[in-house]
Design an enzyme around this catalytic site. Sequence first.
Site, short mmCIF file in Angstrom:
data_model
loop_
_atom_site.label_atom_id
_atom_site.label_comp_id
_atom_site.label_asym_id
_atom_site.label_seq_id
_atom_site.Cartn_x
_atom_site.Cartn_y
_atom_site.Cartn_z
N ARG A 53 -0.54 35.00 -39.97
CA ARG A 53 0.05 34.96 -41.33
C ARG A 53 -0.02 35.94 -42.41
O ARG A 53 0.97 36.54 -42.97
CB ARG A 53 -0.68 33.42 -42.11
CG ARG A 53 0.08 32.24 -41.70
CD ARG A 53 -1.26 31.18 -41.85
NE ARG A 53 -2.11 31.34 -40.67
CZ ARG A 53 -1.96 31.18 -39.44
NH1 ARG A 53 -0.95 30.52 -39.18
NH2 ARG A 53 -2.85 31.68 -38.68
N THR A 54 -1.17 36.63 -42.66
CA THR A 54 -1.38 37.68 -43.64
C THR A 54 -0.78 38.64 -43.25
O THR A 54 0.02 39.42 -44.01
CB THR A 54 -3.03 37.67 -43.91
OG1 THR A 54 -3.60 36.72 -43.92
CG2 THR A 54 -3.09 38.77 -44.95
N LYS A 82 -12.68 56.96 -30.62
CA LYS A 82 -13.20 58.20 -30.14
C LYS A 82 -14.55 58.27 -31.03
O LYS A 82 -15.24 59.42 -31.32
CB LYS A 82 -12.36 59.38 -30.59
CG LYS A 82 -10.99 59.24 -29.43
CD LYS A 82 -10.00 60.34 -30.12
CE LYS A 82 -8.65 60.06 -29.57
NZ LYS A 82 -7.70 61.18 -30.27
N ARG A 103 -7.46 44.39 -43.48
CA ARG A 103 -8.34 43.48 -43.20
C ARG A 103 -9.42 43.77 -42.13
O ARG A 103 -9.11 44.63 -41.35
CB ARG A 103 -7.68 42.01 -42.49
CG ARG A 103 -8.52 40.96 -41.87
CD ARG A 103 -7.98 39.84 -41.37
NE ARG A 103 -7.33 39.18 -42.61
CZ ARG A 103 -6.91 38.07 -42.12
NH1 ARG A 103 -6.79 37.46 -41.01
NH2 ARG A 103 -6.46 37.27 -43.04
N HIS A 131 -10.80 36.78 -49.87
CA HIS A 131 -9.40 36.82 -49.35
C HIS A 131 -8.47 36.62 -50.64
O HIS A 131 -7.65 35.41 -50.66
CB HIS A 131 -9.07 35.62 -48.30
CG HIS A 131 -7.86 35.91 -47.54
ND1 HIS A 131 -6.97 36.74 -47.71
CD2 HIS A 131 -7.65 35.09 -46.32
CE1 HIS A 131 -6.10 36.55 -46.68
NE2 HIS A 131 -6.50 35.20 -45.83
N1 CP Z 1 -4.75 32.29 -43.87
C1 CP Z 1 -4.86 33.51 -43.09
O1 CP Z 1 -5.63 34.46 -43.49
O2 CP Z 1 -4.35 33.34 -41.76
P1 CP Z 1 -4.60 34.59 -40.65
O3 CP Z 1 -5.72 34.96 -40.28
O4 CP Z 1 -3.54 34.44 -39.50
O5 CP Z 1 -3.81 35.90 -41.42
#
Ligand code: CP
Length: 306
Positions: A53-54, A82, A103, A131
Amino acid sequence: MGRPITSVISIRGFDRKGILYVLEQSGKMEQRPHPRLLQGHVLGLMFVEVSTRTRLSFASAMMRLGGQVLDFGDPERSSFKKGEGLSDTIRVMAGYCDVIAIRHPWEGAARLAAEVSGLPVINAGDGANQHPTQTFLDLYTIQKTHGGIDGLTVGFLGDLRYSRTVQSLAGAMSHFDCRQCFISPESLRAPQHVLEELEERGVQHEQFSDLGEVLPQLDILYCTRIQEERFADRLEYEQVKSSYRVDRALLEHCGVKETLRIMHPLPRVDELSEDLDATPYAVYFQQARNGIPVRQALLAMVLGKL
Ligand code: CP
Protein backbone atom coordinates in the site's frame (compact mmCIF):
# COMPACT_ATOMS: atom_id res chain seq x y z
CA MET A 1 -0.10 27.15 9.00
CA GLY A 2 2.95 28.82 10.49
CA ARG A 3 6.24 27.05 9.75
CA PRO A 4 6.29 25.31 6.34
CA ILE A 5 6.41 21.49 6.42
CA THR A 6 9.78 20.39 5.02
CA SER A 7 9.90 16.72 6.03
CA VAL A 8 7.46 14.32 7.64
CA ILE A 9 9.43 12.19 10.07
CA SER A 10 7.10 11.72 13.04
CA ILE A 11 3.53 12.58 13.87
CA ARG A 12 5.00 14.28 16.95
CA GLY A 13 5.96 17.16 14.66
CA PHE A 14 2.26 18.01 14.25
CA ASP A 15 -0.11 19.62 16.72
CA ARG A 16 -3.89 19.64 16.35
CA LYS A 17 -3.82 22.63 14.01
CA GLY A 18 -1.11 21.08 11.85
CA ILE A 19 -2.96 17.77 11.63
CA LEU A 20 -6.22 19.46 10.63
CA TYR A 21 -4.37 21.49 7.99
CA VAL A 22 -3.00 18.29 6.37
CA LEU A 23 -6.47 16.71 6.44
CA GLU A 24 -8.02 19.80 4.87
CA GLN A 25 -5.43 19.81 2.08
CA SER A 26 -6.02 16.07 1.55
CA GLY A 27 -9.72 16.76 1.12
CA LYS A 28 -8.94 19.42 -1.49
CA MET A 29 -6.69 16.98 -3.33
CA GLU A 30 -9.50 14.47 -3.47
CA GLN A 31 -12.05 17.00 -4.66
CA ARG A 32 -9.97 18.57 -7.42
CA PRO A 33 -7.30 16.84 -9.57
CA HIS A 34 -3.98 18.68 -10.03
CA PRO A 35 -2.42 16.75 -12.90
CA ARG A 36 0.57 19.10 -13.30
CA LEU A 37 1.20 20.33 -9.75
CA LEU A 38 4.43 18.32 -9.31
CA GLN A 39 5.52 18.21 -12.95
CA GLY A 40 9.31 18.21 -13.17
CA HIS A 41 9.75 16.70 -9.69
CA VAL A 42 11.06 13.22 -8.94
CA LEU A 43 10.06 11.13 -5.91
CA GLY A 44 12.70 8.65 -4.77
CA LEU A 45 11.16 5.56 -3.21
CA MET A 46 13.51 3.71 -0.91
CA PHE A 47 11.72 0.74 0.64
CA VAL A 48 14.16 -1.44 2.50
CA GLU A 49 11.22 -3.27 4.11
CA VAL A 50 8.36 -4.88 2.23
CA SER A 51 5.27 -2.84 1.39
CA THR A 52 2.31 -2.89 -0.95
CA ARG A 53 0.00 0.00 0.00
CA THR A 54 2.49 2.63 1.09
CA ARG A 55 4.90 2.13 -1.80
CA LEU A 56 2.24 1.93 -4.50
CA SER A 57 0.10 4.76 -3.18
CA PHE A 58 3.14 7.06 -2.92
CA ALA A 59 3.97 6.22 -6.54
CA SER A 60 0.38 6.70 -7.66
CA ALA A 61 0.03 9.96 -5.73
CA MET A 62 3.17 11.37 -7.36
CA MET A 63 2.17 10.27 -10.86
CA ARG A 64 -1.33 11.71 -10.49
CA LEU A 65 0.26 15.08 -9.69
CA GLY A 66 2.39 14.97 -12.85
CA GLY A 67 5.62 13.98 -11.08
CA GLN A 68 7.89 11.03 -11.71
CA VAL A 69 9.03 8.17 -9.52
CA LEU A 70 12.48 6.65 -9.12
CA ASP A 71 12.20 3.36 -7.26
CA PHE A 72 15.29 2.09 -5.42
CA GLY A 73 13.86 -1.37 -6.00
CA ASP A 74 14.83 -4.59 -4.27
CA PRO A 75 17.60 -3.86 -1.70
CA GLU A 76 19.03 -7.29 -2.52
CA ARG A 77 19.92 -5.98 -5.99
CA SER A 78 21.48 -2.72 -4.73
CA SER A 79 25.01 -1.89 -3.63
CA PHE A 80 23.97 -2.63 -0.04
CA LYS A 81 25.11 -6.08 -1.12
CA LYS A 82 28.65 -4.67 -1.63
CA GLY A 83 28.59 -3.27 1.87
CA GLU A 84 27.51 0.31 1.13
CA GLY A 85 26.00 1.94 4.20
CA LEU A 86 22.61 3.63 4.49
CA SER A 87 24.00 7.17 4.79
CA ASP A 88 26.07 6.92 1.61
CA THR A 89 23.19 5.31 -0.25
CA ILE A 90 20.86 8.14 0.74
CA ARG A 91 23.44 10.81 -0.16
CA VAL A 92 23.75 9.26 -3.62
CA MET A 93 20.00 8.86 -4.08
CA ALA A 94 19.53 12.52 -3.08
CA GLY A 95 21.39 13.50 -6.25
CA TYR A 96 18.79 11.77 -8.39
CA CYS A 97 15.50 13.02 -6.93
CA ASP A 98 13.75 15.93 -5.19
CA VAL A 99 12.01 14.17 -2.31
CA ILE A 100 12.54 10.77 -0.68
CA ALA A 101 9.99 8.43 0.87
CA ILE A 102 11.82 5.84 2.96
CA ARG A 103 10.78 2.67 4.78
CA HIS A 104 13.42 0.92 6.83
CA PRO A 105 13.45 -1.57 9.71
CA TRP A 106 15.70 0.73 11.80
CA GLU A 107 13.97 3.18 14.09
CA GLY A 108 15.36 6.61 13.24
CA ALA A 109 16.25 5.75 9.62
CA ALA A 110 13.97 8.47 8.21
CA ARG A 111 15.47 11.10 10.52
CA LEU A 112 18.95 10.04 9.39
CA ALA A 113 17.83 10.31 5.76
CA ALA A 114 16.58 13.85 6.34
CA GLU A 115 19.86 14.81 8.00
CA VAL A 116 22.19 13.44 5.34
CA SER A 117 20.17 14.03 2.16
CA GLY A 118 19.41 17.74 2.43
CA LEU A 119 16.08 16.90 0.75
CA PRO A 120 12.53 16.70 2.08
CA VAL A 121 12.06 13.18 3.48
CA ILE A 122 8.83 11.39 4.27
CA ASN A 123 8.91 8.53 6.75
CA ALA A 124 7.05 5.58 5.24
CA GLY A 125 7.62 3.49 8.38
CA ASP A 126 10.73 3.04 10.53
CA GLY A 127 10.76 -0.21 12.47
CA ALA A 128 8.26 -0.26 15.33
CA ASN A 129 8.57 3.51 15.70
CA GLN A 130 6.47 5.75 13.44
CA HIS A 131 4.31 5.63 10.31
CA PRO A 132 3.06 9.21 10.06
CA THR A 133 1.53 9.08 6.57
CA GLN A 134 -0.53 6.07 7.66
CA THR A 135 -1.72 8.15 10.61
CA PHE A 136 -2.86 10.97 8.37
CA LEU A 137 -4.80 8.59 6.15
CA ASP A 138 -6.28 6.93 9.24
CA LEU A 139 -7.44 10.29 10.58
CA TYR A 140 -8.72 11.30 7.16
CA THR A 141 -10.75 8.08 7.07
CA ILE A 142 -12.16 8.73 10.55
CA GLN A 143 -13.13 12.27 9.55
CA LYS A 144 -14.96 10.89 6.54
CA THR A 145 -16.73 8.06 8.35
CA HIS A 146 -17.69 9.95 11.50
CA GLY A 147 -17.71 13.57 10.35
CA GLY A 148 -14.93 14.51 12.79
CA ILE A 149 -12.50 13.11 15.34
CA ASP A 150 -13.55 14.67 18.67
CA GLY A 151 -15.90 12.74 20.93
CA LEU A 152 -15.07 9.25 19.63
CA THR A 153 -14.12 6.11 21.52
CA VAL A 154 -11.43 4.20 19.64
CA GLY A 155 -10.24 0.67 20.41
CA PHE A 156 -6.77 -0.38 19.30
CA LEU A 157 -6.58 -4.17 18.97
CA GLY A 158 -3.76 -6.65 18.61
CA ASP A 159 -0.04 -6.00 18.50
CA LEU A 160 0.19 -2.73 20.39
CA ARG A 161 3.78 -3.30 21.42
CA TYR A 162 5.36 -3.30 17.97
CA SER A 163 2.71 -1.51 15.93
CA ARG A 164 4.04 1.76 14.54
CA THR A 165 0.58 2.52 13.14
CA VAL A 166 -0.98 2.36 16.61
CA GLN A 167 1.81 4.33 18.26
CA SER A 168 1.51 7.08 15.64
CA LEU A 169 -2.29 7.18 15.65
CA ALA A 170 -2.64 7.13 19.45
CA GLY A 171 -0.26 10.10 19.65
CA ALA A 172 -2.13 12.02 16.96
CA MET A 173 -5.53 11.33 18.53
CA SER A 174 -4.27 12.65 21.84
CA HIS A 175 -4.70 16.12 20.31
CA PHE A 176 -8.43 15.42 20.07
CA ASP A 177 -11.10 14.75 22.66
CA CYS A 178 -11.15 10.95 22.28
CA ARG A 179 -11.23 8.01 24.65
CA GLN A 180 -8.57 5.44 23.77
CA CYS A 181 -8.96 1.73 24.63
CA PHE A 182 -5.97 -0.60 24.20
CA ILE A 183 -6.91 -4.25 23.75
CA SER A 184 -4.10 -6.79 23.60
CA PRO A 185 -2.54 -9.82 25.26
CA GLU A 186 -0.45 -8.90 28.32
CA SER A 187 2.83 -9.37 26.41
CA LEU A 188 1.78 -7.01 23.58
CA ARG A 189 0.68 -4.02 25.66
CA ALA A 190 1.29 -0.52 24.25
CA PRO A 191 4.74 0.79 25.23
CA GLN A 192 4.99 2.87 28.40
CA HIS A 193 6.07 6.00 26.52
CA VAL A 194 2.82 5.93 24.51
CA LEU A 195 0.72 5.69 27.69
CA GLU A 196 2.78 8.37 29.44
CA GLU A 197 2.19 10.76 26.54
CA LEU A 198 -1.56 10.20 26.91
CA GLU A 199 -1.38 10.78 30.66
CA GLU A 200 0.57 14.01 30.18
CA ARG A 201 -2.12 15.25 27.81
CA GLY A 202 -4.97 14.15 30.10
CA VAL A 203 -6.35 11.66 27.55
CA GLN A 204 -8.85 9.12 28.90
CA HIS A 205 -7.37 5.68 28.22
CA GLU A 206 -7.78 2.11 29.47
CA GLN A 207 -6.21 -1.30 28.83
CA PHE A 208 -8.20 -4.49 28.18
CA SER A 209 -7.50 -8.12 27.36
CA ASP A 210 -11.11 -9.04 26.58
CA LEU A 211 -12.32 -7.51 23.32
CA GLY A 212 -15.95 -8.42 24.04
CA GLU A 213 -15.93 -6.29 27.20
CA VAL A 214 -15.24 -3.07 25.34
CA LEU A 215 -16.53 -3.72 21.81
CA PRO A 216 -20.08 -2.41 22.41
CA GLN A 217 -18.66 0.96 23.50
CA LEU A 218 -16.51 1.58 20.44
CA ASP A 219 -17.00 3.99 17.54
CA ILE A 220 -13.81 2.77 15.85
CA LEU A 221 -12.14 -0.62 16.14
CA TYR A 222 -8.59 -0.29 14.82
CA CYS A 223 -7.29 -3.84 14.25
CA THR A 224 -3.67 -4.74 13.73
CA ARG A 225 -1.85 -7.85 12.60
CA ILE A 226 0.36 -9.68 15.09
CA GLN A 227 3.64 -8.95 13.31
CA GLU A 228 5.62 -12.16 13.14
CA GLU A 229 8.64 -10.33 11.75
CA ARG A 230 9.05 -8.16 14.88
CA PHE A 231 9.41 -11.07 17.34
CA ALA A 232 12.92 -12.14 18.30
CA ASP A 233 11.45 -15.21 20.03
CA ARG A 234 9.41 -17.52 17.76
CA LEU A 235 7.75 -19.22 20.76
CA GLU A 236 6.50 -15.87 22.04
CA TYR A 237 4.90 -15.23 18.63
CA GLU A 238 3.24 -18.67 18.58
CA GLN A 239 1.71 -17.98 22.00
CA VAL A 240 -0.04 -14.77 20.91
CA LYS A 241 -0.55 -15.09 17.15
CA SER A 242 -4.20 -16.16 17.34
CA SER A 243 -5.23 -14.02 20.30
CA TYR A 244 -8.11 -12.27 18.51
CA ARG A 245 -10.36 -12.83 15.53
CA VAL A 246 -12.97 -10.26 14.62
CA ASP A 247 -15.88 -11.63 12.60
CA ARG A 248 -19.58 -11.07 12.04
CA ALA A 249 -20.62 -13.54 14.73
CA LEU A 250 -18.55 -11.69 17.34
CA LEU A 251 -20.09 -8.32 16.43
CA GLU A 252 -23.59 -9.82 16.60
CA HIS A 253 -22.88 -11.57 19.88
CA CYS A 254 -21.48 -8.44 21.53
CA GLY A 255 -24.08 -6.02 20.19
CA VAL A 256 -21.94 -3.27 18.66
CA LYS A 257 -23.03 0.25 17.72
CA GLU A 258 -24.54 0.52 14.23
CA THR A 259 -22.06 3.31 13.60
CA LEU A 260 -19.03 1.20 14.54
CA ARG A 261 -16.40 1.29 11.83
CA ILE A 262 -13.60 -1.25 11.60
CA MET A 263 -10.22 -0.06 10.39
CA HIS A 264 -7.02 -1.96 9.69
CA PRO A 265 -3.79 -0.63 8.15
CA LEU A 266 -3.54 -3.99 6.31
CA PRO A 267 -2.25 -6.47 5.41
CA ARG A 268 -4.46 -8.75 7.50
CA VAL A 269 -3.72 -12.34 8.26
CA ASP A 270 -6.49 -14.07 10.22
CA GLU A 271 -7.39 -11.45 12.85
CA LEU A 272 -10.11 -9.94 10.64
CA SER A 273 -12.62 -12.19 8.88
CA GLU A 274 -13.51 -11.71 5.23
CA ASP A 275 -17.16 -12.16 6.25
CA LEU A 276 -17.02 -8.51 7.40
CA ASP A 277 -15.89 -7.12 4.06
CA ALA A 278 -19.35 -6.53 2.66
CA THR A 279 -20.77 -5.05 5.89
CA PRO A 280 -21.09 -1.31 6.57
CA TYR A 281 -18.62 -1.78 9.46
CA ALA A 282 -15.68 -2.46 7.12
CA VAL A 283 -13.79 0.63 5.93
CA TYR A 284 -10.29 -0.82 5.59
CA PHE A 285 -10.17 -0.88 1.79
CA GLN A 286 -11.53 2.66 1.65
CA GLN A 287 -8.85 3.50 4.24
CA ALA A 288 -6.14 2.13 1.92
CA ARG A 289 -7.51 4.20 -1.00
CA ASN A 290 -7.39 7.32 1.16
CA GLY A 291 -3.61 6.99 1.01
CA ILE A 292 -3.71 8.71 -2.38
CA PRO A 293 -5.10 12.17 -1.49
CA VAL A 294 -3.23 12.21 1.81
CA ARG A 295 0.13 11.39 0.25
CA GLN A 296 -0.58 13.83 -2.58
CA ALA A 297 -1.10 16.58 -0.03
CA LEU A 298 2.04 15.67 1.92
CA LEU A 299 4.20 15.49 -1.24
CA ALA A 300 2.90 18.85 -2.40
CA MET A 301 3.54 20.39 1.02
CA VAL A 302 7.13 19.20 1.39
CA LEU A 303 7.86 20.37 -2.16
CA GLY A 304 6.52 23.83 -1.31
CA LYS A 305 3.47 23.63 -3.58
CA LEU A 306 0.81 24.07 -0.89
N1 CP B 1 -0.43 -0.08 5.83
C1 CP B 1 0.79 -0.35 5.31
O1 CP B 1 1.79 0.26 5.70
O2 CP B 1 0.78 -1.31 4.34
P1 CP B 1 2.06 -1.77 3.53
O3 CP B 1 3.00 -2.42 4.51
O4 CP B 1 1.55 -2.72 2.49
O5 CP B 1 2.68 -0.54 2.93
